[in-house]
Design a protein around this motif. Structure first.
Motif: not given
Length: 421
Positions: A159, A162-164, A166
């Motif tokens: 994660l 790409s989803h820092q 979140e």
């Protein structure tokens, strides 16, 4: 002793630490990369060294506070502030241009608040266990630490890029729930608080640690831990750099195993072994005396890391990493339980904070191997590592077990003196 029989405080401490560490382990290893990307390598390096120094100093203050004031209040306050710091970090990532100075401020704040609360967390295990069940609890704690870090590493790998945002939201939500859990389930049972002996708070704090420094057996254990942990920490410093430079890569199908990937494999292997074999090895070693088990563990640990320090063949690295990890699984729970048994009940926070010197010292020793490795060939680095582990083993064993013989001799002398009189 099963999970149901554990005291409530132990259950609360183990569960909250597990979730907190799992989520923070997904983020914290990337902090060097984050700051280096945002502000450059020199800024990142200087800033992170500063936070280590701040954390070390604040940890000592945290030990003093947790012995002077109710542990529940200390944990409630520091965990609430932790949640605020993670919220600030998350907010600073929302704009397109990250508010890097707000993030850096919140990161320093997190370092301060977590370092203040850590000694109280360690003290709670000692408050809620007895010398009989302490080894069992520390074994479970050791297993849960490694499982949570393995989950965190997997979360971060999936994660972080790409989803820092979140990931930081998840960290904030978890950190908000922890003080709520403390408020509902944690019991403030300890009453033997340390009395203030000096009006000057700094003098009082120094006096508190003076007692720990005078405890020669405990100091030996801390010194021993510093030398022994440095071998493990060297894996991600000197050994990692050496593998990146000299390891001959090979292919499994189309997948290339480089030196950097080999290092990742060693770290993953270590965590998986801890998660899978902690209880099995602990059960087998219960047949041995604690003294013999500690020596067997340290011997395997030493053989493993001495070889891994200079080995370059993938099968040798994997085999001796297994041996080193088995040694760690054997000696670590014994060392933690015996060390806890040495600590006076009214100074558990301070002693725990002083014991953390092992990790700071080991980190510095491990980083010094990078400089030393520039002048010594790998085989000589293995010899150096062997000497370091032998020194550590001597101090740890003599601190934990030879103190009994010394105290017995003292008692016998006193009895003889009284008979003569």
């Amino acid at each position: 002793m099963g999970w149901r029989e554990y005291p409530q405080n132990i259950k609360v401490r183990l569960i909250t630490s597990f979730f907190n560490r799992a989520v923070s382990s997904a983020v914290m290893p990337f902090m060097a990369l984050f700051f280096a990307t945002e502000k450059g390598k020199v800024w990142a390096g200087t800033f992170l060294i500063l936070t280590v120094v701040i954390g070390f100093v604040v940890n000592l203050i945290g030990g003093y506070i947790s012995d002077r004031f109710p542990r529940k209040k200390v944990l409630m306050t520091t965990s609430c502030l932790n949640a605020v710091m993670f919220l600030l970090m998350t907010v600073s990532l929302l704009p397109e241009q990250n508010w890097i100075l707000l993030f850096a401020f919140a990161y320093i704040g997190f370092t301060v608040t977590s370092s203040l609360g850590r000694p109280a967390m360690h003290a709670i295990i000692m408050d809620s266990t007895t010398p009989e069940n302490r080894k069992e609890v520390y074994t479970l704690d050791y297993w849960m630490i490694n499982l949570s870090m393995a989950i965190g590493a997997a979360l971060g790998g999936l994660l972080y890029v790409s989803h820092q945002i979140e990931l930081f939201v998840l960290l904030t939500v978890t950190s908000i729930s922890i003080p709520i859990a403390y408020g509902i389930w944690l019991r403030d049972e300890f009453t033997g608080f340390l009395e203030k002996t000096h009006e000057n708070v700094f003098l009082d704090l120094f006096q508190n640690y003076k007692v720990a420094l005078k405890d020669s057996a405990f100091v030996k254990v801390v010194i021993g831990g510093t030398y022994i942990f440095s071998a493990e920490f060297t894996l991600n410093s000197y050994i990692g750099i050496r593998l990146a430079e000299t390891f001959e890569s090979f292919h499994i199908g189309n997948f290339e195993i480089t030196g950097v990937r080999m290092l990742s494999m060693l770290n993953i292997q270590n965590m998986l072994m801890v998660v899978c074999f902690t209880f099995l090895i602990n059960r087998v070693m219960d047949r041995f005396s604690k003294k013999n088990a500690l020596l067997i563990g340290l011997l395997l640990y030493g053989i493993g890391y001495v070889t891994v320090t200079s080995a370059n063949a993938w099968y040798v690295l994997l085999l001796f990493n297994v041996i080193a990890t088995m040694g760690e699984l054997i000696y670590s729970p014994i060392k933690e339980a015996e060390k806890a048994n040495m600590i006076p009940s009214d100074k558990r926070g301070s002693y725990s904070a002083f014991a953390n010197v092992s990790f700071s010292g080991a980190d510095m020793l491990a980083r010094s191997t990078i400089i030393l490795g520039a002048f010594l060939v790998p085989v000589m680095m293995s010899v150096y590592m062997g000497v370091v582990i032998m020194i550590g083993a001597f101090f740890m064993y003599s601190g934990l077990f030879l103190r009994e013989k010394v105290s017995e001799k003292t008692v016998k002398k006193e009895i003889v003196a009284q008979v003569v009189k």
